[in-house]
Design a protein around this motif. Structure first.
Motif, PDB file in Angstrom:
ATOM      1  N   SER A  72       0.815  -1.206  -0.036  1.00  0.00           N
ATOM      2  CA  SER A  72       0.156  -0.104   0.092  1.00  0.00           C
ATOM      3  C   SER A  72       0.727   1.167   0.008  1.00  0.00           C
ATOM      4  O   SER A  72       2.176   1.129   0.482  1.00  0.00           O
ATOM      5  N   ASP A  73       0.335   2.152  -0.322  1.00  0.00           N
ATOM      6  CA  ASP A  73       0.864   3.597  -0.295  1.00  0.00           C
ATOM      7  C   ASP A  73       0.194   4.447   0.903  1.00  0.00           C
ATOM      8  O   ASP A  73       0.317   5.463   1.046  1.00  0.00           O
ATOM      9  N   VAL A  74      -0.113   3.809   1.695  1.00  0.00           N
ATOM     10  CA  VAL A  74      -0.813   4.505   3.078  1.00  0.00           C
ATOM     11  C   VAL A  74       0.341   5.627   3.526  1.00  0.00           C
ATOM     12  O   VAL A  74       1.619   5.223   3.702  1.00  0.00           O
ATOM     13  N   PRO A  75       0.155   6.705   3.857  1.00  0.00           N
ATOM     14  CA  PRO A  75       1.141   7.704   4.597  1.00  0.00           C
ATOM     15  C   PRO A  75       1.908   7.097   5.774  1.00  0.00           C
ATOM     16  O   PRO A  75       1.193   6.365   6.665  1.00  0.00           O
ATOM     17  N   ILE A  76       3.081   7.060   5.933  1.00  0.00           N
ATOM     18  CA  ILE A  76       3.874   6.857   6.952  1.00  0.00           C
ATOM     19  C   ILE A  76       4.913   7.965   7.380  1.00  0.00           C
ATOM     20  O   ILE A  76       5.549   8.345   6.702  1.00  0.00           O
ATOM     21  N   ILE A  77       4.633   8.362   8.633  1.00  0.00           N
ATOM     22  CA  ILE A  77       5.654   9.193   9.337  1.00  0.00           C
ATOM     23  C   ILE A  77       6.423   8.447  10.302  1.00  0.00           C
ATOM     24  O   ILE A  77       6.043   7.640  11.102  1.00  0.00           O
ATOM     25  N   ILE A  78       7.772   8.619   9.997  1.00  0.00           N
ATOM     26  CA  ILE A  78       8.709   7.908  10.864  1.00  0.00           C
ATOM     27  C   ILE A  78       9.314   8.824  11.909  1.00  0.00           C
ATOM     28  O   ILE A  78       9.706   9.860  11.721  1.00  0.00           O
ATOM     29  N   GLU A 108       3.900  19.797  16.004  1.00  0.00           N
ATOM     30  CA  GLU A 108       4.550  19.786  14.807  1.00  0.00           C
ATOM     31  C   GLU A 108       4.304  18.496  14.091  1.00  0.00           C
ATOM     32  O   GLU A 108       4.033  18.372  13.069  1.00  0.00           O
ATOM     33  N   LEU A 109       4.164  17.213  14.792  1.00  0.00           N
ATOM     34  CA  LEU A 109       3.796  16.003  14.211  1.00  0.00           C
ATOM     35  C   LEU A 109       2.528  15.973  13.916  1.00  0.00           C
ATOM     36  O   LEU A 109       2.140  15.386  12.752  1.00  0.00           O
ATOM     37  N   ARG A 115      -1.031  17.807   7.037  1.00  0.00           N
ATOM     38  CA  ARG A 115      -0.386  18.053   5.760  1.00  0.00           C
ATOM     39  C   ARG A 115      -0.406  16.830   4.835  1.00  0.00           C
ATOM     40  O   ARG A 115      -0.643  16.916   3.710  1.00  0.00           O
ATOM     41  N   LEU A 116       0.179  15.721   5.287  1.00  0.00           N
ATOM     42  CA  LEU A 116       0.242  14.384   4.454  1.00  0.00           C
ATOM     43  C   LEU A 116      -1.034  13.907   4.034  1.00  0.00           C
ATOM     44  O   LEU A 116      -1.327  13.583   2.888  1.00  0.00           O
ATOM     45  N   PHE A 117      -2.015  14.332   5.011  1.00  0.00           N
ATOM     46  CA  PHE A 117      -3.305  13.639   4.584  1.00  0.00           C
ATOM     47  C   PHE A 117      -4.112  14.563   3.399  1.00  0.00           C
ATOM     48  O   PHE A 117      -4.706  14.150   2.556  1.00  0.00           O
ATOM     49  N   LYS A 118      -3.564  15.875   3.339  1.00  0.00           N
ATOM     50  CA  LYS A 118      -4.097  16.678   2.316  1.00  0.00           C
ATOM     51  C   LYS A 118      -3.211  16.323   1.102  1.00  0.00           C
ATOM     52  O   LYS A 118      -3.994  16.553  -0.016  1.00  0.00           O
TER      53      LYS A 118
END
Length: 226
Positions: A72-78, A108-109, A115-118
């Motif tokens: 998947s290309d689901v957003p991932i924040i490390i 900030e997180l 921002r990533l969801f947008k």
């Protein structure tokens, strides 16, 4: 329905703080202490985004990120205490969309998550929502559905975005750098190998799709324009 975020982090303090800030902003949150628990959640109730620590008991965050990205290309924040440039590059190249070094501001997180969801769920303009049909390829932007030779194909977000870009620009050659900007965004921090990997995945799913390599440059979709 609220967007669902999975947090994979073994530090209880970070779990509690991040979870509290995200819930305050209206997100549904599931907290997990290991990558193995994360994989079980992925099978039963997949989140819309992952917030992922690298240093975990058992399977590390890099391996977890790689497994999720293969499907998947689901957003991932490390999020990680590792702040060397090589660690950030590795995290991004394995599929992370953003990298935040500990200690970090919870606000900030949250801002980065929004921002990533947008970015991955843009609002379609009227022009962008028009259906595309080129030979055996049919793309329905509003429904985010793709058909090839009359059969619907399951595609990830980036697979869809790349196919739509090519379908809107039949026979135009795109450089790898252009594809990175148009599909991943201008703030993507990683190498153009991500483009090659995505093209390989598309070719596996769409047999006989004339997605050609332009040697030393990039790719193009060679078709007759209707």
């Amino acid at each position: 329905m609220n967007q669902h975020i999975g947090i994979v982090e073994d530090d209880p303090n970070i779990q509690n703080i991040v979870s509290a800030f995200l819930k305050k902003e209206g997100f549904e949150v599931t907290v997990l202490g290991s990558a193995e628990e994360g994989l079980k959640l992925w099978e039963s109730n997949p989140p819309d985004m992952w917030i992922l620590d690298i240093m975990l008991p058992g399977m590390d965050g890099y391996e977890f990120c790689k497994k999720i990205r293969n499907e998947s290309d689901v957003p991932i924040i490390i999020i990680s205490a590792k702040d060397e440039e090589i660690d950030k590059i590795l995290g991004i190249e394995l599929g992370g969309d953003d990298y935040l070094t500990k200690p970090f501001s919870p606000r900030e997180l949250v801002a980065r998550a929004k921002r990533l969801f947008k970015r991955v769920q843009p609002t379609l303009t009227k022009e962008e929502s028009e259906n595309l049909k080129v030979e055996k390829l049919e793309i329905y932007p509003e429904e985010r559905r793709v058909f090839w030779n009359g059969q619907e194909k399951e595609v990830t977000t980036k697979e869809f975005d790349m196919l739509r870009l090519f379908a809107e620009n039949i026979n135009r050659a795109f450089s790898r750098e252009e594809l990175l900007v148009k599909v991943w965004g201008e703030d993507y921090f990683g190498s153009d190998r991500a483009v090659d990997d995505l093209v390989k995945r598309i070719r596996r799913k769409f047999a006989d799709l004339p997605l050609e390599t332009v040697w030393g440059y990039g790719y193009r979709l060679r078709m007759k324009e209707e």
